[in-house]
Design a protein around this motif. Structure first.
Motif, short mmCIF file in Angstrom:
data_model
loop_
_atom_site.label_atom_id
_atom_site.label_comp_id
_atom_site.label_asym_id
_atom_site.label_seq_id
_atom_site.Cartn_x
_atom_site.Cartn_y
_atom_site.Cartn_z
N ARG A 6 0.84 -1.20 0.00
CA ARG A 6 0.00 0.00 0.00
C ARG A 6 0.88 1.26 0.00
O ARG A 6 0.59 2.22 -0.71
CB ARG A 6 -0.93 -0.03 1.21
CG ARG A 6 -2.01 0.99 1.17
CD ARG A 6 -3.06 0.75 2.25
NE ARG A 6 -4.10 -0.11 1.71
CZ ARG A 6 -4.40 -1.33 2.13
NH1 ARG A 6 -3.78 -1.87 3.12
NH2 ARG A 6 -5.35 -2.02 1.57
N ASP A 7 1.98 1.23 0.76
CA ASP A 7 2.91 2.36 0.78
C ASP A 7 3.50 2.61 -0.59
O ASP A 7 3.61 3.75 -1.04
CB ASP A 7 4.04 2.12 1.79
CG ASP A 7 3.57 2.13 3.24
OD1 ASP A 7 2.46 2.65 3.51
OD2 ASP A 7 4.33 1.62 4.08
N ARG A 8 3.91 1.54 -1.28
CA ARG A 8 4.48 1.68 -2.63
C ARG A 8 3.44 2.20 -3.61
O ARG A 8 3.74 3.04 -4.46
CB ARG A 8 5.06 0.36 -3.11
CG ARG A 8 6.39 0.02 -2.47
CD ARG A 8 7.09 -1.15 -3.15
NE ARG A 8 6.31 -2.39 -3.14
CZ ARG A 8 6.29 -3.26 -2.13
NH1 ARG A 8 7.00 -3.02 -1.04
NH2 ARG A 8 5.58 -4.36 -2.21
N LEU A 9 2.20 1.72 -3.49
CA LEU A 9 1.13 2.19 -4.36
C LEU A 9 0.91 3.69 -4.19
O LEU A 9 0.86 4.43 -5.18
CB LEU A 9 -0.17 1.43 -4.07
CG LEU A 9 -1.41 1.88 -4.85
CD1 LEU A 9 -1.20 1.69 -6.35
CD2 LEU A 9 -2.62 1.12 -4.37
N ALA A 29 -8.21 12.27 -9.57
CA ALA A 29 -7.47 11.10 -9.10
C ALA A 29 -7.74 10.86 -7.62
O ALA A 29 -7.90 9.70 -7.20
CB ALA A 29 -5.98 11.29 -9.35
N PHE A 30 -7.79 11.93 -6.83
CA PHE A 30 -8.08 11.77 -5.40
C PHE A 30 -9.43 11.08 -5.23
O PHE A 30 -9.55 10.13 -4.45
CB PHE A 30 -8.11 13.12 -4.67
CG PHE A 30 -6.84 13.91 -4.73
CD1 PHE A 30 -5.62 13.32 -5.00
CD2 PHE A 30 -6.88 15.28 -4.53
CE1 PHE A 30 -4.45 14.08 -5.05
CE2 PHE A 30 -5.73 16.05 -4.57
CZ PHE A 30 -4.52 15.44 -4.83
N ASN A 35 -12.73 6.30 -3.98
CA ASN A 35 -13.82 5.38 -4.31
C ASN A 35 -13.35 3.93 -4.27
O ASN A 35 -14.13 3.03 -3.95
CB ASN A 35 -14.39 5.70 -5.69
CG ASN A 35 -15.21 6.96 -5.70
OD1 ASN A 35 -15.68 7.42 -4.67
ND2 ASN A 35 -15.36 7.55 -6.87
N ILE A 36 -12.09 3.70 -4.62
CA ILE A 36 -11.55 2.34 -4.62
C ILE A 36 -11.18 1.91 -3.21
O ILE A 36 -11.52 0.82 -2.77
CB ILE A 36 -10.33 2.26 -5.55
CG1 ILE A 36 -10.77 2.46 -7.00
CG2 ILE A 36 -9.59 0.94 -5.39
CD1 ILE A 36 -9.66 2.61 -7.98
N ASP A 37 -10.44 2.77 -2.51
CA ASP A 37 -9.98 2.47 -1.15
C ASP A 37 -9.84 3.81 -0.43
O ASP A 37 -8.97 4.61 -0.76
CB ASP A 37 -8.64 1.74 -1.21
CG ASP A 37 -8.14 1.31 0.15
OD1 ASP A 37 -8.07 2.17 1.06
OD2 ASP A 37 -7.79 0.13 0.31
#
Length: 49
Positions: A6-9, A29-30, A35-37
């Motif tokens: 998650r940190d790398r993403l 993008a935010f 909406n995804i996570d």
């Protein structure tokens, strides 16, 4: 997803957005990532706060 993944993403997303994305594109993008996570989206948005 593991915390390290998650940190790398988040790092990848923010890195690409910092690379010349307009304010309008960043805002989209935010919202997209929220909406995804919600946690990932919040971290991405916080990186630009």
């Amino acid at each position: 997803m593991a915390d390290a993944q998650r940190d790398r993403l988040v790092g990848n997303i923010t890195g690409h957005l910092r690379n010349g994305a307009s304010a309008a594109v960043r805002e989209r993008a935010f919202q997209y990532w929220k909406n995804i996570d919600a946690a990932v989206g919040g971290r991405v948005a916080d990186a630009f706060a």
